[in-house]
Design a protein around this motif. Structure first.
Motif, PDB file in Angstrom:
ATOM      1  N   SER A  45       0.830  -1.203   0.000  1.00 23.16           N
ATOM      2  CA  SER A  45       0.000   0.000   0.000  1.00 23.16           C
ATOM      3  C   SER A  45       0.872   1.263   0.000  1.00 23.16           C
ATOM      4  N   SER A  46       1.948   1.290   0.856  1.00 19.67           N
ATOM      5  CA  SER A  46       2.819   2.479   0.881  1.00 19.67           C
ATOM      6  C   SER A  46       3.599   2.587  -0.428  1.00 19.67           C
ATOM      7  N   LEU A  47       3.945   1.430  -1.014  1.00 18.34           N
ATOM      8  CA  LEU A  47       4.650   1.427  -2.300  1.00 18.34           C
ATOM      9  C   LEU A  47       3.759   2.050  -3.383  1.00 18.34           C
ATOM     10  N   LYS A  48       2.470   1.740  -3.309  1.00 19.51           N
ATOM     11  CA  LYS A  48       1.521   2.268  -4.307  1.00 19.51           C
ATOM     12  C   LYS A  48       1.443   3.803  -4.220  1.00 19.51           C
ATOM     13  N   HIS A  49       1.361   4.334  -2.977  1.00 21.18           N
ATOM     14  CA  HIS A  49       1.324   5.807  -2.807  1.00 21.18           C
ATOM     15  C   HIS A  49       2.598   6.429  -3.356  1.00 21.18           C
ATOM     16  N   PHE A  50       3.740   5.791  -3.047  1.00 22.51           N
ATOM     17  CA  PHE A  50       5.055   6.282  -3.478  1.00 22.51           C
ATOM     18  C   PHE A  50       5.105   6.366  -5.014  1.00 22.51           C
ATOM     19  N   ILE A  51       4.649   5.305  -5.675  1.00 27.28           N
ATOM     20  CA  ILE A  51       4.695   5.243  -7.148  1.00 27.28           C
ATOM     21  C   ILE A  51       3.734   6.255  -7.768  1.00 27.28           C
ATOM     22  N   HIS A  52       2.518   6.360  -7.207  1.00 27.21           N
ATOM     23  CA  HIS A  52       1.522   7.263  -7.788  1.00 27.21           C
ATOM     24  C   HIS A  52       1.901   8.730  -7.605  1.00 27.21           C
ATOM     25  N   SER A  53       2.420   9.059  -6.388  1.00 24.27           N
ATOM     26  CA  SER A  53       2.709  10.477  -6.136  1.00 24.27           C
ATOM     27  C   SER A  53       4.008  10.918  -6.813  1.00 24.27           C
ATOM     28  N   LEU A  54       5.005  10.020  -6.920  1.00 25.60           N
ATOM     29  CA  LEU A  54       6.298  10.410  -7.501  1.00 25.60           C
ATOM     30  C   LEU A  54       6.447   9.966  -8.957  1.00 25.60           C
ATOM     31  N   LYS A  55       5.352   9.465  -9.549  1.00 24.70           N
ATOM     32  CA  LYS A  55       5.366   9.025 -10.955  1.00 24.70           C
ATOM     33  C   LYS A  55       6.492   8.013 -11.238  1.00 24.70           C
ATOM     34  N   GLY A  56       6.584   7.017 -10.356  1.00 22.44           N
ATOM     35  CA  GLY A  56       7.625   6.001 -10.551  1.00 22.44           C
ATOM     36  C   GLY A  56       7.069   4.760 -11.250  1.00 22.44           C
ATOM     37  N   THR A  57       7.934   3.763 -11.383  1.00 21.97           N
ATOM     38  CA  THR A  57       7.534   2.479 -11.988  1.00 21.97           C
ATOM     39  C   THR A  57       7.943   1.372 -11.031  1.00 21.97           C
ATOM     40  N   ALA A  58       7.028   0.437 -10.753  1.00 19.93           N
ATOM     41  CA  ALA A  58       7.396  -0.684  -9.881  1.00 19.93           C
ATOM     42  C   ALA A  58       6.895  -1.987 -10.480  1.00 19.93           C
ATOM     43  N   VAL A  59       7.789  -2.999 -10.477  1.00 17.03           N
ATOM     44  CA  VAL A  59       7.391  -4.345 -10.888  1.00 17.03           C
ATOM     45  C   VAL A  59       7.664  -5.253  -9.693  1.00 17.03           C
ATOM     46  N   VAL A  60       6.608  -5.936  -9.201  1.00 14.65           N
ATOM     47  CA  VAL A  60       6.740  -6.730  -7.979  1.00 14.65           C
ATOM     48  C   VAL A  60       6.320  -8.168  -8.253  1.00 14.65           C
ATOM     49  N   SER A  61       7.160  -9.147  -7.822  1.00 12.24           N
ATOM     50  CA  SER A  61       6.705 -10.539  -7.911  1.00 12.24           C
ATOM     51  C   SER A  61       6.353 -11.000  -6.504  1.00 12.24           C
ATOM     52  N   LEU A  62       5.176 -11.630  -6.354  1.00 12.09           N
ATOM     53  CA  LEU A  62       4.718 -12.064  -5.038  1.00 12.09           C
ATOM     54  C   LEU A  62       4.393 -13.554  -5.047  1.00 12.09           C
ATOM     55  N   LEU A  63       4.522 -14.204  -3.864  1.00  9.07           N
ATOM     56  CA  LEU A  63       4.279 -15.646  -3.797  1.00  9.07           C
ATOM     57  C   LEU A  63       2.795 -15.995  -3.619  1.00  9.07           C
ATOM     58  N   GLN A  64       2.245 -15.646  -2.449  1.00 10.93           N
ATOM     59  CA  GLN A  64       0.833 -15.978  -2.203  1.00 10.93           C
ATOM     60  C   GLN A  64       0.105 -14.715  -1.767  1.00 10.93           C
ATOM     61  N   PRO A  65      -0.148 -13.763  -2.693  1.00  7.27           N
ATOM     62  CA  PRO A  65      -0.774 -12.508  -2.247  1.00  7.27           C
ATOM     63  C   PRO A  65      -2.223 -12.741  -1.816  1.00  7.27           C
ATOM     64  N   ALA A  66      -2.586 -12.151  -0.679  1.00  2.83           N
ATOM     65  CA  ALA A  66      -3.976 -12.218  -0.220  1.00  2.83           C
ATOM     66  C   ALA A  66      -4.826 -11.357  -1.156  1.00  2.83           C
ATOM     67  N   PRO A  67      -6.137 -11.642  -1.262  1.00  2.00           N
ATOM     68  CA  PRO A  67      -6.988 -10.876  -2.195  1.00  2.00           C
ATOM     69  C   PRO A  67      -6.878  -9.357  -2.005  1.00  2.00           C
ATOM     70  N   GLU A  68      -6.830  -8.901  -0.710  1.00  2.00           N
ATOM     71  CA  GLU A  68      -6.781  -7.432  -0.493  1.00  2.00           C
ATOM     72  C   GLU A  68      -5.470  -6.834  -1.015  1.00  2.00           C
ATOM     73  N   THR A  69      -4.356  -7.603  -0.937  1.00  2.00           N
ATOM     74  CA  THR A  69      -3.070  -7.111  -1.465  1.00  2.00           C
ATOM     75  C   THR A  69      -3.106  -7.109  -2.987  1.00  2.00           C
ATOM     76  N   TYR A  70      -3.660  -8.178  -3.566  1.00  2.00           N
ATOM     77  CA  TYR A  70      -3.748  -8.305  -5.023  1.00  2.00           C
ATOM     78  C   TYR A  70      -4.527  -7.119  -5.611  1.00  2.00           C
ATOM     79  N   ASN A  71      -5.577  -6.674  -4.892  1.00  2.00           N
ATOM     80  CA  ASN A  71      -6.426  -5.588  -5.410  1.00  2.00           C
ATOM     81  C   ASN A  71      -5.737  -4.228  -5.411  1.00  2.00           C
ATOM     82  N   LEU A  72      -4.555  -4.123  -4.786  1.00  2.00           N
ATOM     83  CA  LEU A  72      -3.846  -2.829  -4.774  1.00  2.00           C
ATOM     84  C   LEU A  72      -3.126  -2.571  -6.097  1.00  2.00           C
ATOM     85  N   PHE A  73      -2.873  -3.619  -6.887  1.00  2.00           N
ATOM     86  CA  PHE A  73      -2.068  -3.457  -8.109  1.00  2.00           C
ATOM     87  C   PHE A  73      -2.886  -2.902  -9.266  1.00  2.00           C
ATOM     88  N   ASP A  74      -2.219  -2.121 -10.123  1.00  2.00           N
ATOM     89  CA  ASP A  74      -2.893  -1.551 -11.299  1.00  2.00           C
ATOM     90  C   ASP A  74      -2.850  -2.541 -12.460  1.00  2.00           C
TER      91      ASP A  74
END
Length: 1084
Positions: A45-74
């Motif tokens: 969630s904090s990574l998402k704010h960081f990327i949106h406000s600073l116009k950055g790019t993030a690529v994240v690989s996750l193992l077993q994301p919970a549904p609420e975490t999965y829903n944070l990704f664009d």
């Protein structure tokens, strides 16, 4: 098992380290491993704010994301078989799979669905076009479908259009290579290096104390009242003391090699991210080493100089101090360079030991310059030790005390001593030596910086290619699949080996430990800290039980208490097995325990690991055919077939992946045919697909009628609902729900929703996550209730108590567990099985066995060519010193290398007998080459004595290495402790100072020193019976008399020497065995 922050916190530090920099594009690999779902949610969630406000790019690989975490990704990128199956907005991903004919079920996380829909084993369950026959959709089909899907088309259009560079800001890309100026970078690195040095101060303080002890021993051995300036022979003792001092200061630099190698992984990461240039990292290490050098050399020179009785003129005292400063600086720089060049501990150790052997051999003390072969003169002139050795003896023997002339001579005694040992006699050689050492220090430091700049880290690629077909091939016919299902049904009906199902019931179990001092200091009055408070329950055959609770609830503690694995603390309550009181001796034979850390021998295959476990743990009545059939069945059960012949390897380095190791851990316990199995977090660190495979294996085991209990952290809905019963605990070690889950967790949800004030579960929410959220201690305080009390007053608790009472009484006609012996196999079978496994472990461990052989041959050829054909010369005493020097150098260098290589190996695997043939082969190769090249006398007796003494010597060194590893908590401590021993063994070996010259108060240690006995045996067996005459102090005596008078060696004592050496080898091996049995540095 090391002190420091937990794995989850370490993951967050890694993430933070990359985010605090100016980077706008971040690539993050599995950042959620070891974190619970709420922490992962916060981080993303904090990574998402960081990327949106600073116009950055993030690529994240996750193992077993919970549904609420999965829903944070664009956006979502889905990979399968190395190809992109989908890349685009998260909203359209389900729409894309629906267009191909697959639908995500109601109670399923989208992330789990995406991981399974491309897999051959799991795809069919999601097929929705029931009117069409299902056929496996390959990755290739998905890729083609995506290209014609609207998201795929827009992606292709975007990639086809050239990017308009005029739109980008001129300051978007950095023009400077580093973030700070050079001076600022240097200051930052210097302060960090200083901080690391302070934090690591124990090693440096220990080293200084050890040096002080060695200095004390040295000055009492070369005590001035025992040292006379009346003959060339006594002058040789002073030369020995100087050589020994030089050697100790040189060896002190060896520690830098270990320190450099241990810091390299962090250095490479920071260098490649352009934190700093290499020279900025290397210079602070050099600069901060200078005060340490002053301390080390100061301790040595101030303690030993006047006590040994070197020349009293204060100028010469400071000249010796100055010279040793540069020797230490040169040695540090050299070993730092070798560490950066080797990059890996075993390789760097081998290179370091080899360079050390050249330096010592070329110092001019072990072999004098006039005896050196012309093809080695370049080595003599280029050895920094030669300059140090000549300068230090020059400084001493040209002093006032050595200027008197002996009778029958015309030259001063000091010059005579120098000539007798082949040293230079002009006084300019002191300054030449100092100049050369300064030059070498600069050269080696520059070489270190260059190695740091241009060497790349050694990357070991992990992965085992399974022999099963990839997803690309067709899925086979429906009839084939139905027949495989029939087979599975047959298999579950009965396994090759029968077993007796057992239930485990426990009533009012408590566990407490002594109150930690820190808590007592804070005012806690109780003497004991309770970790389990009256826990009761039942685990039954054929029922899979989940043991859950928040972090610190006591899940693993309860499991360890029930399994009898606790090494300390106070246990109370009743534990019964099928109605009879639990006895640990018999219980261990019918139970299995799968640890959270998958601990396996790295150099055997998966099949061999299972064979070894079955061999030792199944009863002797079962023949090997049945045993092998049973192993095959277990392999089938946990789906290990494609990996049968894969080497296990070291976790995270090579060999099996985490998920494959998990299944192997389960299989290793299963081949023991247990009735009750405990599993500690079998799915942590796995992705959803791998976790499903492991849980399928666990389910198969339960269906055979065994009792299985698992602790589990954050299961997905699927995994959670594959359990039959739940044992839920809260912080403080109390049960708050013990009972069945029900269909779609209905019983659990009904129970908790029936408690006043508990919020109801939302549709599609994971019951495991909901259950942990509504039972936190914060929620308890909010509602003003205690969930443990609520449970104790419930109908469910009363039902459980009745069941416990029923199962705590033995069934009529049943018998208590009884086995005729403690272990299932005889001592002989255990020895054969261990030997078999150790043989394969050694045979495949090329790094250990091959490196040892290559190193042995290299050192043998080195010394053989240096001492070429000197073995038969006995005319002068220097000839005998040369021969003894060759023995002394090879024994110490090869012996210490054997001990050093054994230390890290023993940290992983403990073994003794298997070393015998390996060391024998090493000795035979060494002896034949060395004996022929040096040219000792070719008689059968002499050759076999030589072979025997070398064999026992290599053996006791190897066993000493193992012993030092077994009595210390870690390899670094073992290495540090050993250095002190080697220095003292070296001093009392009888070469630097012969036994008759050692003061009476230290002579006992000569007899307690294995190296001294080795040299006694080697020299005496070669030269102790020679009647040829030689000159000694101007007189002519036989070689035998010389050895008897000067060294105290007698030829008829050889039998005793041989017996004592065998005694040393046996003693070290025994201490090693006792240490493994008695000492345990792991704490549970």
């Amino acid at each position: 098992m090391l002190r420091g922050i937990s794995g989850g916190q370490r993951k967050r530090v890694t993430t933070g380290e990359m985010l605090v920099g100016p980077a706008k594009a971040v690539f993050m690999d599995e950042i959620s491993t070891g974190l619970d779902s709420s922490t992962t949610f916060q981080v993303v969630s904090s990574l998402k704010h960081f990327i949106h406000s600073l116009k950055g790019t993030a690529v994240v690989s996750l193992l077993q994301p919970a549904p609420e975490t999965y829903n944070l990704f664009d956006d979502i990128i889905l990979l399968s078989d190395g190809q992109v199956v989908y890349q685009g907005p998260r909203e359209h991903v389900l729409e894309f799979f629906a267009s191909v004919g697959f639908k995500c079920p109601e109670r399923k996380g989208v992330a789990d669905f995406l991981q399974e829909v491309t897999s051959r084993k799991d795809q069919e369950q999601y097929w929705v076009n029931r009117d069409q026959p299902y056929r496996f959709v390959t990755t290739k089909d998905f890729v083609e479908a995506f290209q014609s899907f609207h998201v795929g088309k827009s992606l292709a259009n975007e990639l086809a259009t050239q990017f308009d560079k005029s739109k980008s800001h001129p300051a978007a890309l950095s023009t400077k290579m580093y973030g700070l100026g050079k001076w600022e970078l240097f200051k930052a690195c210097l302060s960090r290096e200083y901080l690391l040095m302070k934090r690591n101060s124990f090693i440096h303080i220990f080293q200084l104390c050890q040096l002080a002890v060695v200095a004390f021993i040295t000055m009492t051995v070369f005590f001035r009242t025992e040292m006379h300036r009346d003959s060339v022979t006594n002058g040789g003792l002073y030369a020995g003391a100087l050589f020994y001092g030089l050697l100790v200061i040189l060896l002190d630099g060896f520690l830098d090699l270990t320190l450099v190698v241990s810091k390299l992984p962090v250095f490479y990461k920071q260098r490649d991210f352009l934190f700093f240039p290499s020279w900025v990292y290397a210079l602070p290490v050099w600069i901060l080493k200078i005060p340490l050098t002053f301390a080390q050399v100061g301790i040595w020179v101030f303690l030993t100089y006047y006590v040994i009785g070197f020349d009293p003129y204060v100028g010469r005292f400071f000249r010796q101090f100055l010279l040793l400063l540069f020797v230490n600086q040169m040695a540090s720089a050299l070993f730092r360079f070798i560490g950066a060049l080797g990059r890996e501990l075993m390789a760097a150790f081998t290179m370091g030991s080899f360079v050390l052997s050249i330096l010592i051999a070329m110092s001019g003390f072990i072999l004098s310059k006039e005896n050196m072969k012309k093809w080695w003169l370049w080595g003599f002139w280029s050895s920094p030790m030669m300059y140090g050795q000549n300068a230090i003896v020059n400084n001493e023997f040209l002093g006032k005390r050595w200027r008197h002339v002996l009778p029958n001579s015309t030259t001063p005694l000091g010059v005579e001593v120098l000539k007798s040992r082949g040293f230079f006699t002009q006084s300019k050689w002191y300054w030449i030596g100092v100049g050369a050492l300064i030059g070498y220090t600069i050269v080696f430091n520059i070489a270190y910086i260059l190695a740091l700049t241009y060497m790349k880290p050694i990357v070991q690629h992990q992965g085992v290619k399974s022999q099963s077909r990839s997803n690309e091939q067709d899925g086979g016919s429906t009839s084939a699949r139905s027949s495989s299902r029939r087979k599975e049904a047959d298999r579950r009906s009965g396994m090759v080996l029968p077993f007796e199902p057992h239930s485990l019931s426990f009533d009012d179990v408590t566990y407490s430990v002594d109150m930690p001092k820190e808590m007592k200091n804070q005012g806690v009055l109780e003497d004991r800290l309770d970790l389990l408070k009256g826990v009761s329950g039942v685990f039954r055959p054929g029922i899979l039980t989940a043991l859950m609770g928040s972090t610190g609830a006591g899940k693993t503690t309860l499991m360890d208490v029930l399994a009898g694995r606790k090494t300390g603390g106070y246990i109370g309550g009743n534990i019964t097995i099928s109605g009879y009181p639990k006895k640990q001796e018999t219980f261990a034979r019918i139970s299995g325990y799968c640890e959270q850390n998958d601990i396996h021998s790295p150099h055997v295959t998966a099949y061999e690991s299972l064979l070894y476990s079955a061999w030792l743990r199944l009863s002797g009545e079962i023949n090997s055919e049945t045993r092998k059939m049973f192993i095959e069945e277990v392999i089938e059960l946990v789906e290990l077939n494609p990996l049968k012949h894969a080497i296990v390897g070291l976790p995270g380095v090579n060999g099996l992946s985490t998920e494959q190791r998990k299944r192997l851990t389960i299989a290793v316990e299963l081949v023991a045919n247990p009735s009750i199995i405990f599993m500690d977090e079998p799915t942590s660190g796995l992705d959803a697909r791998a976790a499903a495979v492991v849980m399928r294996a666990v389910r198969n085991i339960v269906d055979t009628g065994r009792t299985v209990v698992c602790t589990i952290h954050q299961p997905s809905i699927d995994i959670f609902e594959s359990y039959d019963e739940l044992f839920l605990m809260k912080r403080g070690g109390e049960g708050i729900y013990v009972g069945p889950l029900g269909h779609h967790s209905s019983h659990l949800i009904t129970y908790f929703e029936g408690i006043k004030g508990v919020r109801t579960i939302e549709d599609g929410y994971n019951p495991a996550t909901w259950m942990l959220e509504v039972t936190t201690s914060a929620r308890e305080m909010e509602l003003g209730i205690d969930f443990a009390e609520v449970y104790k007053n419930s109908e469910l608790y009363r039902r459980n108590k009745e069941l416990i009472k029923e199962l705590s009484t033995p069934a009529p006609g049943s018998r208590d567990l009884h086995f005729p012996s403690k272990y299932s196999r005889s001592f002989l079978t255990q020895c054969i099985a261990c030997l078999w496994k150790q043989h394969w472990s050694y045979w495949r461990n090329n790094q250990y066995t091959a490196l040892r052989f290559v190193y042995t041959i290299a050192v043998t050829l080195l010394f053989g060519s240096i001492y070429w054909d000197l073995g038969t010369k006995t005319k002068k005493q220097q000839d005998l010193f040369n021969s003894m020097g060759s023995m002394y150098a090879t024994v110490l260098l090869l012996g210490i290398k054997n001990a050093n290589s054994a230390q890290p190996l023993v940290a992983v695997e403990r073994t003794v007998i298997i070393e015998l043939p390996h060391v024998l082969l090493q000795t035979v190769v060494f002896s034949i080459i060395e004996y022929a090249m040096i040219g000792f006398e070719w008689s059968v007796t002499k050759f076999f004595w030589y072979l025997f003494f070398m064999y026992i010597t290599f053996l006791y060194f190897t066993y000493y290495g193992m012993m030092s590893s077994a009595i210390t908590p870690n390899p670094s401590m073992a290495a540090l402790l050993s250095v002190g021993f080697y220095e003292v063994w070296n001093l009392f070996s009888g070469f630097i100072i012969p036994r008759p010259k050692i003061p009476v108060w230290w002579r006992w240690y000569y007899w307690a020193n294995p190296v001294a006995w080795t040299l006694y045996g080697l020299v005496t067996s070669q030269f102790g019976d020679i009647q040829d005459h030689m000159e000694f102090n101007g007189k002519s005596i036989t070689v035998e008399e010389f050895l008897r008078n000067y060294f105290g060696f007698k030829h008829d004592f050889l039998g005793v020497v041989a017996a004592v050496l065998i005694g040393f080898a046996v003693a070290f091996a025994l201490i090693f065995a006792i240490a493994i049995k008695m000492l345990n540095f792991q704490r549970r």
